[in-house]
Design an enzyme around this catalytic site. Structure first.
Site, PDB file in Angstrom:
ATOM      1  N   GLY A  99       0.913  -1.366  -0.205  1.00  0.00           N
ATOM      2  CA  GLY A  99      -0.489   0.150   0.045  1.00  0.00           C
ATOM      3  C   GLY A  99       0.999   1.558  -0.436  1.00  0.00           C
ATOM      4  O   GLY A  99       0.396   2.682   0.142  1.00  0.00           O
TER       5      GLY A  99
ATOM      6  N   LYS B 105       7.204  19.590  -4.711  1.00  0.00           N
ATOM      7  CA  LYS B 105       7.097  19.614  -2.788  1.00  0.00           C
ATOM      8  C   LYS B 105       8.177  20.690  -2.834  1.00  0.00           C
ATOM      9  O   LYS B 105       8.371  21.408  -2.264  1.00  0.00           O
ATOM     10  CB  LYS B 105       7.176  18.599  -2.413  1.00  0.00           C
ATOM     11  CG  LYS B 105       5.541  17.774  -1.953  1.00  0.00           C
ATOM     12  CD  LYS B 105       5.837  16.287  -1.543  1.00  0.00           C
ATOM     13  CE  LYS B 105       4.672  15.477  -0.998  1.00  0.00           C
ATOM     14  NZ  LYS B 105       5.416  14.096  -0.963  1.00  0.00           N
TER      15      LYS B 105
END
Length: 430
Positions: free
Chosen positions: A189, A207
């Protein structure tokens, strides 16, 4: 004295992060009210499909009409966690026009068009907070925007994408190839079904743009950030780094030039020595160094993604924005007064590690060294290993520009003695 009338919050998106925001607002309602000075009430949740069951959230709150929700005159704060450029941009601008402050986790939008959002916030006298857009739960943007506002930041260096850090960590610790490590990240995940934004460096570049803008008081967009992903990093590259007592990390690097007139922002894989603090950042964690004139080197470390960690950053912004609403003020807006030149990566100066497969015969090293010298790229160390008429030269340079290194590599490829250039990677953190 606490105000009894609640501040009303509209939530845009109820996925992994949004559902955690709603949960924490409910379970910590008493504490949030005490910290803010007034209750906060979740007044509506905009979703794509209203029929899905979302445990713990009143089904009456869900709507598929996000535009009507943000236009409501009674909404004090809009929390945007849907991501992407549109409809997020239009919804945020509409919310501001109707008097709502905004808390966002949308790194892509802020990196592409943050100037428009900041201008709208200033025009309508509302807040725009976005701590959760970079490094998840790690308090990083507010220190840059507020705590270090009286200092001069010269460099920001860090790991800002957990998926790629997990993959590279697995390649280093187990010897796995890229595809194998990506499969594991997907199964656990850590990687999305479509991991392109992570593994190709788009997420980290967005970012980096946000970090550079805050650090250097200059508008920097995602388009200004040089970007390389990790798809070309091989098990051999990682093994070569290991032989040099180094590791490979995907780094975001934002720097002010020595003369202070320009800045650069780049994202790419790099070798760093195992003695460097960033080398010990494992799994899906993030860590960022901020180097400033007065404060020196500061390191921020923690979980960089996930529902609960990111929701923590969102709720921190929500508390700050709600406090501002009660006091009828706003927090810091955009600071782009410095307006420094954003220089291209070709002018960025860094060190390089190269693996060259060459003919194993006398004079080869001298010919290779002559090409480096021709382009003013000095060699720091060189290691030669011969085998069956061929040899491998492992070369680490002193600092050089990307443009100089590129010209060097182009000429090396034209030499008969060079069979292949098996790997080229930047080196950081001496």
């Amino acid at each position: 004295m606490m105000r009894t009338q609640p501040l009303k919050v509209a939530l845009l998106g109820c996925g992994v992060v949004g559902s955690e925001v709603a949960r924490i607002m409910t379970t910590h309602a008493t504490d949030l009210a005490a910290r803010i000075g007034a209750p906060v009430e979740l007044a509506g949740v905009a979703v794509r499909r209203a029929g899905r069951e979302r445990p713990g959230i009143d089904p009456e709150l869900f709507t598929t009409d996000a535009e009507s929700l943000v236009k409501r005159d009674d909404i004090d704060v809009v929390v945007e966690v849907i991501g992407g450029i549109e409809p997020a941009r239009t919804l945020i601008l509409t919310a501001m026009e109707h008097g709502a402050s905004v808390v966002s986790a949308n790194k892509a939008l802020l990196a592409e068009d943050g100037a428009t959002l900041h201008a709208a916030a200033a025009k309508y006298g509302v807040d725009l907070y976005y701590e959760a857009s970079v490094a998840g739960a790690i308090p990083l943007l507010r220190p840059l925007r507020e705590s270090l506002a009286g200092d001069k930041v010269n460099r920001v260096l860090g790991i800002v994408n957990g998926t790629t850090n997990f993959i590279l960590d697995r390649m280093d610790s187990t010897g796995a190839g890229f595809a194998e490590a990506l499969d594991e990240a997907t199964q656990l995940g850590y990687a999305e079904a479509d991991p392109t934004a992570d593994i190709e460096g788009f997420d980290a570049a967005a970012k980096a743009a946000i970090l550079a803008g805050l650090a250097f008081h200059t508008r920097v967009t995602a388009a200004d950030v040089y970007r390389e992903g990790i798809t070309e990093v091989t098990a051999a590259d990682v093994a070569s780094a290991k032989s040099m007592d180094s590791v490979v990390k995907l780094l975001a690097i934002c720097e002010r030039s020595a003369d202070g007139t320009s800045v650069s922002a780049r994202v790419h894989p790099a070798m760093i020595p195992r003695s460097h603090p960033l080398a010990s950042v494992r799994e899906a964690y993030n860590a960022v160094f901020v180097e400033s004139e007065a404060a020196g080197s500061l390191m921020f470390y923690g979980p960089g993604a996930g529902g609960a960690p990111t929701a923590s950053a969102v709720l921190g912004d929500l508390v700050a924005v709600c406090r501002n609403k009660l006091s009828e003020t706003t927090g810091p807006g955009e600071s782009a007064y410095a307006n420094l030149v954003v220089r291209p990566v070709g002018q960025a100066v860094t060190r390089y590690h190269l693996n060259l497969d060459v003919a194993d015969k006398p004079g080869v090293l001298a010919q290779v060294a002559a090409v480096f010298a021709k382009h003013d790229v000095s060699i720091d160390t060189v290691r030669q290993q011969g085998r069956d008429g061929d040899a491998t030269l492992v070369i680490v340079t002193h600092s050089a520009t990307d443009a100089a290194l590129s010209a060097t590599v182009t000429e090396l490829r034209g030499l008969d003695i060079v069979r292949d250039i098996a790997g080229i990677m930047r080196v950081e953190g001496e």
